[in-house]
Motif scaffolding. Sequence first.
Motif, PDB file in Angstrom:
ATOM      1  N   THR A  40      22.190   4.515 -31.162  1.00  0.00           N
ATOM      2  CA  THR A  40      21.316   5.606 -30.702  1.00  0.00           C
ATOM      3  C   THR A  40      20.227   5.047 -29.800  1.00  0.00           C
ATOM      4  N   GLU A  41      19.535   5.953 -29.140  1.00  0.00           N
ATOM      5  CA  GLU A  41      18.442   5.550 -28.273  1.00  0.00           C
ATOM      6  C   GLU A  41      17.348   6.619 -28.355  1.00  0.00           C
ATOM      7  N   ALA A  42      16.097   6.197 -28.486  1.00  0.00           N
ATOM      8  CA  ALA A  42      14.982   7.146 -28.611  1.00  0.00           C
ATOM      9  C   ALA A  42      14.346   7.401 -27.250  1.00  0.00           C
ATOM     10  N   TYR A  43      14.045   8.666 -26.986  1.00  0.00           N
ATOM     11  CA  TYR A  43      13.332   9.044 -25.765  1.00  0.00           C
ATOM     12  C   TYR A  43      12.073   9.809 -26.148  1.00  0.00           C
ATOM     13  N   LEU A  44      10.932   9.229 -25.812  1.00  0.00           N
ATOM     14  CA  LEU A  44       9.643   9.776 -26.243  1.00  0.00           C
ATOM     15  C   LEU A  44       8.987  10.595 -25.133  1.00  0.00           C
ATOM     16  N   HIS A  45       8.008  11.405 -25.512  1.00  0.00           N
ATOM     17  CA  HIS A  45       7.421  12.340 -24.547  1.00  0.00           C
ATOM     18  C   HIS A  45       6.608  11.629 -23.472  1.00  0.00           C
ATOM     19  N   ALA A  49      11.151   7.136 -18.637  1.00  0.00           N
ATOM     20  CA  ALA A  49      12.608   7.249 -18.537  1.00  0.00           C
ATOM     21  C   ALA A  49      13.136   8.536 -19.154  1.00  0.00           C
ATOM     22  N   SER A  50      12.278   9.257 -19.851  1.00  0.00           N
ATOM     23  CA  SER A  50      12.734  10.478 -20.514  1.00  0.00           C
ATOM     24  C   SER A  50      12.750  11.653 -19.552  1.00  0.00           C
ATOM     25  N   HIS A  51      13.735  12.517 -19.694  1.00  0.00           N
ATOM     26  CA  HIS A  51      13.790  13.718 -18.858  1.00  0.00           C
ATOM     27  C   HIS A  51      12.567  14.591 -19.076  1.00  0.00           C
ATOM     28  N   SER A  52      11.951  14.462 -20.237  1.00  0.00           N
ATOM     29  CA  SER A  52      10.822  15.342 -20.575  1.00  0.00           C
ATOM     30  C   SER A  52       9.496  14.824 -20.024  1.00  0.00           C
ATOM     31  N   PHE A  53       9.500  13.655 -19.395  1.00  0.00           N
ATOM     32  CA  PHE A  53       8.251  13.007 -18.981  1.00  0.00           C
ATOM     33  C   PHE A  53       7.395  13.878 -18.073  1.00  0.00           C
ATOM     34  N   LYS A  54       8.023  14.590 -17.158  1.00  0.00           N
ATOM     35  CA  LYS A  54       7.260  15.389 -16.202  1.00  0.00           C
ATOM     36  C   LYS A  54       7.094  16.836 -16.633  1.00  0.00           C
ATOM     37  N   GLY A  55       7.284  17.095 -17.886  1.00  0.00           N
ATOM     38  CA  GLY A  55       7.089  18.452 -18.385  1.00  0.00           C
ATOM     39  C   GLY A  55       8.372  19.246 -18.469  1.00  0.00           C
ATOM     40  N   LYS A  56       8.257  20.439 -19.002  1.00  0.00           N
ATOM     41  CA  LYS A  56       9.428  21.260 -19.261  1.00  0.00           C
ATOM     42  C   LYS A  56      10.018  21.814 -17.965  1.00  0.00           C
ATOM     43  N   THR A  57      11.329  21.755 -17.834  1.00  0.00           N
ATOM     44  CA  THR A  57      12.040  22.354 -16.700  1.00  0.00           C
ATOM     45  C   THR A  57      13.252  23.095 -17.259  1.00  0.00           C
ATOM     46  N   LYS A  58      13.955  23.755 -16.389  1.00  0.00           N
ATOM     47  CA  LYS A  58      15.143  24.483 -16.829  1.00  0.00           C
ATOM     48  C   LYS A  58      16.143  23.548 -17.509  1.00  0.00           C
ATOM     49  N   ARG A  59      16.270  22.368 -16.936  1.00  0.00           N
ATOM     50  CA  ARG A  59      17.255  21.422 -17.463  1.00  0.00           C
ATOM     51  C   ARG A  59      16.869  20.877 -18.835  1.00  0.00           C
ATOM     52  N   ASN A  60      15.628  20.421 -18.983  1.00  0.00           N
ATOM     53  CA  ASN A  60      15.267  19.719 -20.217  1.00  0.00           C
ATOM     54  C   ASN A  60      14.670  20.632 -21.274  1.00  0.00           C
ATOM     55  N   GLU A  61      14.690  21.907 -21.022  1.00  0.00           N
ATOM     56  CA  GLU A  61      14.055  22.867 -21.919  1.00  0.00           C
ATOM     57  C   GLU A  61      14.441  22.694 -23.399  1.00  0.00           C
ATOM     58  N   GLU A  66      12.397  23.222 -31.253  1.00  0.00           N
ATOM     59  CA  GLU A  66      12.076  22.608 -32.544  1.00  0.00           C
ATOM     60  C   GLU A  66      13.106  21.541 -32.890  1.00  0.00           C
ATOM     61  N   ALA A  67      12.716  20.613 -33.750  1.00  0.00           N
ATOM     62  CA  ALA A  67      13.570  19.494 -34.119  1.00  0.00           C
ATOM     63  C   ALA A  67      14.858  19.976 -34.777  1.00  0.00           C
ATOM     64  N   GLY A  68      15.951  19.269 -34.477  1.00  0.00           N
ATOM     65  CA  GLY A  68      17.229  19.601 -35.086  1.00  0.00           C
ATOM     66  C   GLY A  68      18.157  20.389 -34.174  1.00  0.00           C
ATOM     67  N   LYS A  69      17.687  20.692 -32.948  1.00  0.00           N
ATOM     68  CA  LYS A  69      18.549  21.376 -31.984  1.00  0.00           C
ATOM     69  C   LYS A  69      19.353  20.350 -31.187  1.00  0.00           C
ATOM     70  N   CYS A  70      20.337  20.840 -30.451  1.00  0.00           N
ATOM     71  CA  CYS A  70      21.115  19.996 -29.549  1.00  0.00           C
ATOM     72  C   CYS A  70      20.519  20.038 -28.145  1.00  0.00           C
ATOM     73  N   TYR A  71      20.539  18.903 -27.466  1.00  0.00           N
ATOM     74  CA  TYR A  71      20.237  18.863 -26.034  1.00  0.00           C
ATOM     75  C   TYR A  71      21.400  18.145 -25.364  1.00  0.00           C
ATOM     76  N   ILE A  91       6.896  19.576 -27.780  1.00  0.00           N
ATOM     77  CA  ILE A  91       6.796  18.141 -27.507  1.00  0.00           C
ATOM     78  C   ILE A  91       8.206  17.652 -27.237  1.00  0.00           C
ATOM     79  N   GLY A  92       8.456  17.196 -25.993  1.00  0.00           N
ATOM     80  CA  GLY A  92       9.816  16.882 -25.568  1.00  0.00           C
ATOM     81  C   GLY A  92      10.262  15.495 -25.978  1.00  0.00           C
ATOM     82  N   GLU A  93      10.907  15.405 -27.129  1.00  0.00           N
ATOM     83  CA  GLU A  93      11.456  14.122 -27.557  1.00  0.00           C
ATOM     84  C   GLU A  93      12.863  14.344 -28.104  1.00  0.00           C
ATOM     85  N   ALA A  94      13.683  13.290 -28.012  1.00  0.00           N
ATOM     86  CA  ALA A  94      15.067  13.421 -28.474  1.00  0.00           C
ATOM     87  C   ALA A  94      15.665  12.043 -28.728  1.00  0.00           C
TER      88      ALA A  94
END
Length: 181
Positions: A40-45, A49-61, A66-71, A91-94
């Motif tokens: 596994t690999e952790a991506y933090l807010h 390198a995280s898609h969520s770094f620049k804030g919420k967009t259509k893609r990374n929404e 909430e935790a436990g969803k699929c992205y 908080i965009g983490e996955a």
Amino acid sequence: MRIKKEFYRKGTIEIAKDLLGKYLVTIIDGKKTVGKIMETEAYLHDDPASHSFKGKTKRNEPMFMEAGKCYVYFIYGMYECFNVVTNKENIGEAVLIRVLKPVEGIDFMIERRGKEKDLCNGPGKLTISMGISRGLNGVDLSESDEIFIEDRGKFKGNIIESKRIGISKGANLDLRFSITD
DNA sequence: CGACCGATTGACT
DNA sequence: GTCAATCGGTCGG
């Protein structure tokens, strides 16, 4: 048994480690496939390198759900990668699932992949073998009948921490976790 | 609107 | 080891 919602309400790095040795199960088109999570690999807010770094967009929404969803995201024009959403809503983490060991439904995996080797040893490969697609975006792993994670207990072993690979941005932090068989 | 590029893979030297 | 494939999201004009 299936992992409950509470499991996903921990720190992202802790979840990335705890997911190792668990079993990812999909039942897509009535075809059941199971793979043991090996890397596994952790991506933090606050991670460049995280898609969520620049804030919420259509893609990374989904990362901000909430935790436990699929992205599931589409990359390089031809591959999809599967993540488990962590942390609180907004908080965009996955955690990216990079490698599985095929356990059940291997014939289905071979059918989907069109070859017998390298079924799940990469993030783009395991989504093909497991039948995972962007249609699963936002699906709750603790409620869905199509995709969920099982704890079958028994895993004991050393967790190997290493630098992430395949990214150009961001520090090479030790956010990649793996186990051996 | 056009250009650029990516949390990858597979084929090839 | 190198590199092309391929396309949706993102950003600049």
